[in-house]
Motif scaffolding. Sequence first.
Motif, PDB file in Angstrom:
ATOM      1  N   ASP A  61     -37.080   5.669  49.110  1.00 47.14           N
ATOM      2  CA  ASP A  61     -35.878   6.505  49.102  1.00 47.14           C
ATOM      3  C   ASP A  61     -34.816   5.792  48.273  1.00 47.14           C
ATOM      4  O   ASP A  61     -34.251   4.787  48.710  1.00 47.14           O
ATOM      5  N   SER A  62     -34.540   6.304  47.109  1.00 46.35           N
ATOM      6  CA  SER A  62     -33.596   5.656  46.191  1.00 46.35           C
ATOM      7  C   SER A  62     -32.167   5.665  46.713  1.00 46.35           C
ATOM      8  O   SER A  62     -31.308   4.961  46.175  1.00 46.35           O
ATOM      9  N   GLU A  63     -31.895   6.450  47.760  1.00 49.27           N
ATOM     10  CA  GLU A  63     -30.557   6.493  48.330  1.00 49.27           C
ATOM     11  C   GLU A  63     -30.292   5.338  49.291  1.00 49.27           C
ATOM     12  O   GLU A  63     -29.173   5.145  49.759  1.00 49.27           O
ATOM     13  N   GLN A  64     -31.339   4.555  49.604  1.00 49.53           N
ATOM     14  CA  GLN A  64     -31.162   3.406  50.479  1.00 49.53           C
ATOM     15  C   GLN A  64     -30.643   2.206  49.679  1.00 49.53           C
ATOM     16  O   GLN A  64     -30.947   2.072  48.500  1.00 49.53           O
ATOM     17  N   PRO A  65     -29.868   1.314  50.303  1.00 51.59           N
ATOM     18  CA  PRO A  65     -29.440   0.096  49.621  1.00 51.59           C
ATOM     19  C   PRO A  65     -30.631  -0.711  49.121  1.00 51.59           C
ATOM     20  O   PRO A  65     -31.701  -0.721  49.744  1.00 51.59           O
ATOM     21  N   ASP A  66     -30.453  -1.392  47.992  1.00 50.36           N
ATOM     22  CA  ASP A  66     -31.563  -2.087  47.326  1.00 50.36           C
ATOM     23  C   ASP A  66     -32.264  -3.109  48.208  1.00 50.36           C
ATOM     24  O   ASP A  66     -33.461  -3.344  48.052  1.00 50.36           O
ATOM     25  N   HIS A  67     -31.535  -3.763  49.121  1.00 48.69           N
ATOM     26  CA  HIS A  67     -32.087  -4.910  49.831  1.00 48.69           C
ATOM     27  C   HIS A  67     -32.846  -4.563  51.114  1.00 48.69           C
ATOM     28  O   HIS A  67     -33.369  -5.470  51.775  1.00 48.69           O
ATOM     29  N   LEU A  68     -32.946  -3.293  51.469  1.00 46.23           N
ATOM     30  CA  LEU A  68     -33.583  -2.932  52.730  1.00 46.23           C
ATOM     31  C   LEU A  68     -35.107  -2.946  52.610  1.00 46.23           C
ATOM     32  O   LEU A  68     -35.687  -2.210  51.814  1.00 46.23           O
ATOM     33  N   GLY A  69     -35.743  -3.776  53.426  1.00 45.74           N
ATOM     34  CA  GLY A  69     -37.179  -3.976  53.331  1.00 45.74           C
ATOM     35  C   GLY A  69     -38.007  -2.773  53.696  1.00 45.74           C
ATOM     36  O   GLY A  69     -39.198  -2.720  53.366  1.00 45.74           O
ATOM     37  N   TYR A  70     -37.418  -1.779  54.386  1.00 46.97           N
ATOM     38  CA  TYR A  70     -38.203  -0.609  54.767  1.00 46.97           C
ATOM     39  C   TYR A  70     -38.260   0.453  53.680  1.00 46.97           C
ATOM     40  O   TYR A  70     -38.833   1.518  53.881  1.00 46.97           O
ATOM     41  N   SER A  71     -37.677   0.171  52.512  1.00 50.22           N
ATOM     42  CA  SER A  71     -37.785   1.101  51.384  1.00 50.22           C
ATOM     43  C   SER A  71     -38.225   0.351  50.128  1.00 50.22           C
ATOM     44  O   SER A  71     -37.507   0.294  49.130  1.00 50.22           O
ATOM     45  N   PRO A  72     -39.446  -0.213  50.155  1.00 49.06           N
ATOM     46  CA  PRO A  72     -39.940  -0.942  48.986  1.00 49.06           C
ATOM     47  C   PRO A  72     -40.533   0.004  47.953  1.00 49.06           C
ATOM     48  O   PRO A  72     -40.535   1.223  48.132  1.00 49.06           O
ATOM     49  N   GLY A 105     -38.252   9.147  65.753  1.00 50.11           N
ATOM     50  CA  GLY A 105     -37.756   9.112  64.379  1.00 50.11           C
ATOM     51  C   GLY A 105     -36.270   8.853  64.376  1.00 50.11           C
ATOM     52  O   GLY A 105     -35.524   9.511  65.113  1.00 50.11           O
ATOM     53  N   THR A 106     -35.843   7.883  63.574  1.00 46.74           N
ATOM     54  CA  THR A 106     -34.427   7.522  63.552  1.00 46.74           C
ATOM     55  C   THR A 106     -33.955   7.265  62.133  1.00 46.74           C
ATOM     56  O   THR A 106     -34.527   6.440  61.412  1.00 46.74           O
ATOM     57  N   LEU A 107     -32.937   7.986  61.730  1.00 40.46           N
ATOM     58  CA  LEU A 107     -32.133   7.682  60.553  1.00 40.46           C
ATOM     59  C   LEU A 107     -30.685   7.654  61.030  1.00 40.46           C
ATOM     60  O   LEU A 107     -30.399   8.020  62.173  1.00 40.46           O
ATOM     61  N   ASN A 108     -29.767   7.241  60.196  1.00 41.97           N
ATOM     62  CA  ASN A 108     -28.364   7.292  60.581  1.00 41.97           C
ATOM     63  C   ASN A 108     -27.956   8.735  60.837  1.00 41.97           C
ATOM     64  O   ASN A 108     -28.048   9.593  59.955  1.00 41.97           O
ATOM     65  N   PHE A 109     -27.558   9.023  62.091  1.00 39.10           N
ATOM     66  CA  PHE A 109     -27.130  10.358  62.530  1.00 39.10           C
ATOM     67  C   PHE A 109     -28.262  11.381  62.459  1.00 39.10           C
ATOM     68  O   PHE A 109     -28.020  12.578  62.319  1.00 39.10           O
ATOM     69  N   VAL A 110     -29.491  10.903  62.582  1.00 43.07           N
ATOM     70  CA  VAL A 110     -30.674  11.759  62.698  1.00 43.07           C
ATOM     71  C   VAL A 110     -31.595  11.126  63.735  1.00 43.07           C
ATOM     72  O   VAL A 110     -31.891   9.933  63.662  1.00 43.07           O
ATOM     73  N   SER A 111     -32.038  11.918  64.703  1.00 43.70           N
ATOM     74  CA  SER A 111     -32.948  11.411  65.726  1.00 43.70           C
ATOM     75  C   SER A 111     -33.975  12.485  66.061  1.00 43.70           C
ATOM     76  O   SER A 111     -33.619  13.637  66.314  1.00 43.70           O
ATOM     77  N   GLY A 112     -35.236  12.099  66.061  1.00 47.60           N
ATOM     78  CA  GLY A 112     -36.304  13.044  66.363  1.00 47.60           C
ATOM     79  C   GLY A 112     -37.275  12.484  67.382  1.00 47.60           C
ATOM     80  O   GLY A 112     -37.408  11.264  67.539  1.00 47.60           O
ATOM     81  N   LEU A 113     -37.961  13.366  68.067  1.00 50.69           N
ATOM     82  CA  LEU A 113     -38.988  12.983  69.024  1.00 50.69           C
ATOM     83  C   LEU A 113     -39.972  14.140  69.132  1.00 50.69           C
ATOM     84  O   LEU A 113     -39.566  15.284  69.362  1.00 50.69           O
ATOM     85  N   GLY A 114     -41.249  13.849  68.958  1.00 49.78           N
ATOM     86  CA  GLY A 114     -42.252  14.903  69.059  1.00 49.78           C
ATOM     87  C   GLY A 114     -43.571  14.358  69.547  1.00 49.78           C
ATOM     88  O   GLY A 114     -43.984  13.267  69.156  1.00 49.78           O
ATOM     89  N   ARG A 131     -21.827  11.851  54.286  1.00 44.07           N
ATOM     90  CA  ARG A 131     -20.580  11.180  53.902  1.00 44.07           C
ATOM     91  C   ARG A 131     -20.702   9.655  53.862  1.00 44.07           C
ATOM     92  O   ARG A 131     -19.777   8.972  53.425  1.00 44.07           O
ATOM     93  N   ILE A 132     -21.855   9.113  54.295  1.00 42.66           N
ATOM     94  CA  ILE A 132     -22.018   7.655  54.294  1.00 42.66           C
ATOM     95  C   ILE A 132     -22.226   7.161  52.869  1.00 42.66           C
ATOM     96  O   ILE A 132     -23.062   7.681  52.133  1.00 42.66           O
ATOM     97  N   LYS A 133     -21.476   6.146  52.475  1.00 47.21           N
ATOM     98  CA  LYS A 133     -21.667   5.542  51.164  1.00 47.21           C
ATOM     99  C   LYS A 133     -22.997   4.787  51.132  1.00 47.21           C
ATOM    100  O   LYS A 133     -23.442   4.245  52.139  1.00 47.21           O
ATOM    101  N   ARG A 134     -23.633   4.777  49.973  1.00 43.57           N
ATOM    102  CA  ARG A 134     -24.944   4.131  49.832  1.00 43.57           C
ATOM    103  C   ARG A 134     -24.910   2.675  50.305  1.00 43.57           C
ATOM    104  O   ARG A 134     -25.833   2.211  50.989  1.00 43.57           O
ATOM    105  N   ALA A 135     -23.857   1.967  49.996  1.00 38.94           N
ATOM    106  CA  ALA A 135     -23.760   0.556  50.361  1.00 38.94           C
ATOM    107  C   ALA A 135     -23.639   0.346  51.864  1.00 38.94           C
ATOM    108  O   ALA A 135     -23.909  -0.754  52.370  1.00 38.94           O
ATOM    109  N   ASP A 136     -23.248   1.391  52.610  1.00 40.96           N
ATOM    110  CA  ASP A 136     -23.015   1.263  54.054  1.00 40.96           C
ATOM    111  C   ASP A 136     -24.171   1.802  54.891  1.00 40.96           C
ATOM    112  O   ASP A 136     -24.042   1.906  56.118  1.00 40.96           O
ATOM    113  N   ARG A 137     -25.288   2.130  54.266  1.00 41.32           N
ATOM    114  CA  ARG A 137     -26.332   2.840  54.995  1.00 41.32           C
ATOM    115  C   ARG A 137     -27.201   1.954  55.891  1.00 41.32           C
ATOM    116  O   ARG A 137     -28.041   2.470  56.624  1.00 41.32           O
TER     117      ARG A 137
END
Length: 496
Positions: free
Chosen positions: A175-186, A426-435, A460-466
Amino acid sequence: MALKLTRRGFVAGLSCVALPATGWATAPTKSLRPIARGAEFTAQAQGGIESLVRRSGIQGHVVCAVADVKSGLHLEALNGKESLPPASVAKALTALYAMEVLGSNYRFETRVIATGPIKNGVLKGDLVLQGGGDPTLNTDHLAALAAAVKSKGIREVRGTFKIDDSALPMVASIDSEQPDHLGYSPAVSGIALNYNRVHFEWKRGSKGYSVAMDARTEKYRPEVHMAKMKVIKRQVPVYTYADRNGVDNWTVASGALGKGGARWLPVRRPAAYAGDVFATMMRANGVVLKKGVVGRSTGGTVLAQRQSVPLSKILYGMLKYSNNLTAEMVGMTATAARGVRMRSLKDSGGAMSDWAAQRYGMTGTRMVDHSGLGDASRMTAVDLVGALVKVRKTGVLHPLLKPFPMRDAKGRINKTHPIKVNAKTGTLNFVSGLGGFMTAADGTELAFAIFVADVDRRARIKRADREVPAGARTWNRSAKKLQQKLIERWGALYGS
């Protein structure tokens, strides 16, 4: 908060009518007499599902659906056909996709190939490390492959050392919208190593910081050359990334480091990473070879190969630890196996969506990936519940889902809770799922899906703050509390 009631056959929150599986909106032909139940039931069902959601105070949209597994009857839905980002709940669909297309016993294969003859310990041709889409390949495995090549009597490679990652399209970031340093988006490609993460460690000494970038496992810690780190005297940004001359160049703010520590950073050039580490292991075995280059294999003799564990075990780990890279690689491998041409992760996510619509009637679902990390993906609760009901009869998915812990009023795990749940979170910022599946106290098994999202706030979250935006953790805790209350409500209503 948006609430739009679509449930049927529910009288004053105290009785229910199971609806035919073929139509959520069909009204029952007869009204059933409400069943008298105790105070616990009344507490769980009071006011109806929309009232429960309002009392939760959650901001955003709430969609959910539930159905009886044995009969296939749909019981209740709230905004069930409204699509929201599923987050990592999408991995349950990816698991189904991979299992049905590839089979539970499918094994990924990584090979080392020679393109020329071996004479007097010299390979007069190219040596190719060929990826087969294995998301579980690690440094230990490359060390074993290097030793196997050495056992063939090779001590020098005269030709080119190639790394073939062409089994899957190259994707720079999940996901290119994630900050560069996050290991869960290689990055993703046909070869991966250590889940495409490099280990960064730092220690402060009398002359400043010493840093190390390596591909460690419990057994090995080979230093890597394709990723470099430089400590810069600043406070923010904490990390910066740039691809310079084929090297992952990182900088880190000294003000954020403290005395010492470590973290995993994402790899943006997977083939170079795997080739770097494999070359180190080959040299450790006394084999001379040139610096690796990315290139396709044109055939040759297989010198060594490594097979992964069966796909079913890989998927179990994927769902347990919610590993994004695994989801993307197995999903893309399944798409390739179907003969679908894909140039990107989005193409493969779309192919899975088409398959899900045809196979399970999931016409309201559209995925842009296989992990759910991309928030442009959409899924409806009705879609997922319908698929879960169908697949439960095959027994394919349920054993792969981990138990979901129910909690007491103080938030502590309640191991004696009468309702048992096996599901994907499932968890993203301000997103939560369960199935997944829940079993009520009387043994009634239900399939359910719950998606909660404040899409506008997330946007509204800035890319650097994600990584950890303000308010996200509190919101997520509220969403999880609501999910448990919905599960308890369904257990009270339908578990009798």
